[in-house]
Write a protein that holds these residues in place. Structure first.
Motif, short mmCIF file in Angstrom:
data_model
loop_
_atom_site.label_atom_id
_atom_site.label_comp_id
_atom_site.label_asym_id
_atom_site.label_seq_id
_atom_site.Cartn_x
_atom_site.Cartn_y
_atom_site.Cartn_z
N THR A 153 -37.51 31.16 14.13
CA THR A 153 -38.78 31.57 13.76
C THR A 153 -39.66 30.75 14.91
OG1 THR A 153 -39.03 29.57 12.25
CG2 THR A 153 -38.27 31.78 11.13
N LEU A 187 -49.55 34.33 17.55
CA LEU A 187 -48.58 34.46 16.55
C LEU A 187 -48.74 33.34 15.49
CD1 LEU A 187 -45.52 34.22 19.20
CD2 LEU A 187 -46.54 36.50 17.73
N ASP A 208 -48.06 33.47 12.18
CA ASP A 208 -47.27 33.43 10.99
C ASP A 208 -45.78 32.65 11.46
OD1 ASP A 208 -45.48 33.83 8.72
OD2 ASP A 208 -45.62 35.88 8.73
N ARG A 210 -42.13 33.93 10.80
CA ARG A 210 -41.82 35.42 11.60
C ARG A 210 -40.62 35.17 12.59
NH1 ARG A 210 -45.44 40.03 12.13
NH2 ARG A 210 -43.46 41.06 12.93
N THR A 211 -39.80 35.99 12.46
CA THR A 211 -38.24 35.78 13.52
C THR A 211 -38.96 36.36 14.67
OG1 THR A 211 -37.45 37.71 12.95
CG2 THR A 211 -36.90 35.73 11.65
N SER A 214 -38.30 40.25 14.81
CA SER A 214 -39.16 40.65 14.08
C SER A 214 -40.53 40.95 14.78
CB SER A 214 -39.56 40.26 12.71
OG SER A 214 -40.36 39.08 12.81
N LEU A 215 -40.77 39.81 15.89
CA LEU A 215 -41.78 40.20 16.77
C LEU A 215 -41.46 41.09 18.20
CD1 LEU A 215 -43.19 36.66 16.31
CD2 LEU A 215 -44.38 38.70 15.62
#
Length: 151
Positions: free
Chosen positions: A26, A51, A53, A56-57, A60-61
């Protein structure tokens, strides 16, 4: 080593550090791994997006091998706690704070008034184009002032 990706962490002074991470890591994990104790001070920017969050991984980004994440270290939280809060330092008196922006309109008005005084009393120093320009600037400034304060 399979499944690991390399990410380039680029700082404002153009220095870079290579981070070896997993796509399942993350944003918060990346901060804590490479900036322990400074997680709250670090801001990551990827493709122009902050960035925020922390959960978030990287997958996923869409952060892949050899991507660049720009890093910005904000001023320390401890220094911010030591500095007094300007809103708590003095009670609000309702007066406008003195700044260059608040003094621009009066300053331009004084300059225009002095220029008109010189135009009226020393007519020989002003050519016809200079007088027309002075009239144009005065009209433009008048529209500006009435537009700002005329509500």
């Amino acid at each position: 080593c399979s499944g690991l990706i390399k990410i380039r962490l680029k700082f404002l002074n153009d220095t870079e550090e290579v981070a070896v991470v997993r796509p399942e890591d993350t944003v918060g994990g990346l901060k804590s791994k490479y900036f322990p104790g400074q997680e709250n001070q670090m801001k990551f920017i990827y493709r122009g997006q902050l960035l925020q969050d922390q959960g978030r991984t990287l997958r996923s980004l869409h952060i892949t091998d050899n991507c660049v994440i720009h890093c910005h270290r904000s001023r320390s939280v401890a220094a911010a706690a030591v500095l007094p809060d300007p809103s708590a330092a003095a009670p609000d008196t309702g007066a406008l704070p003195v700044s260059v922006g608040n003094l621009m309109v009066p300053a331009v008005m004084v300059v225009l008034a002095v220029t008109w005084y010189l135009r009226i009393n020393y007519r020989q120093l002003f050519t016809a184009p200079a007088t027309v320009s002075l009239i144009g600037v005065t009209v433009l400034f008048s529209f500006l002032v009435f537009g700002m304060y005329g509500q």
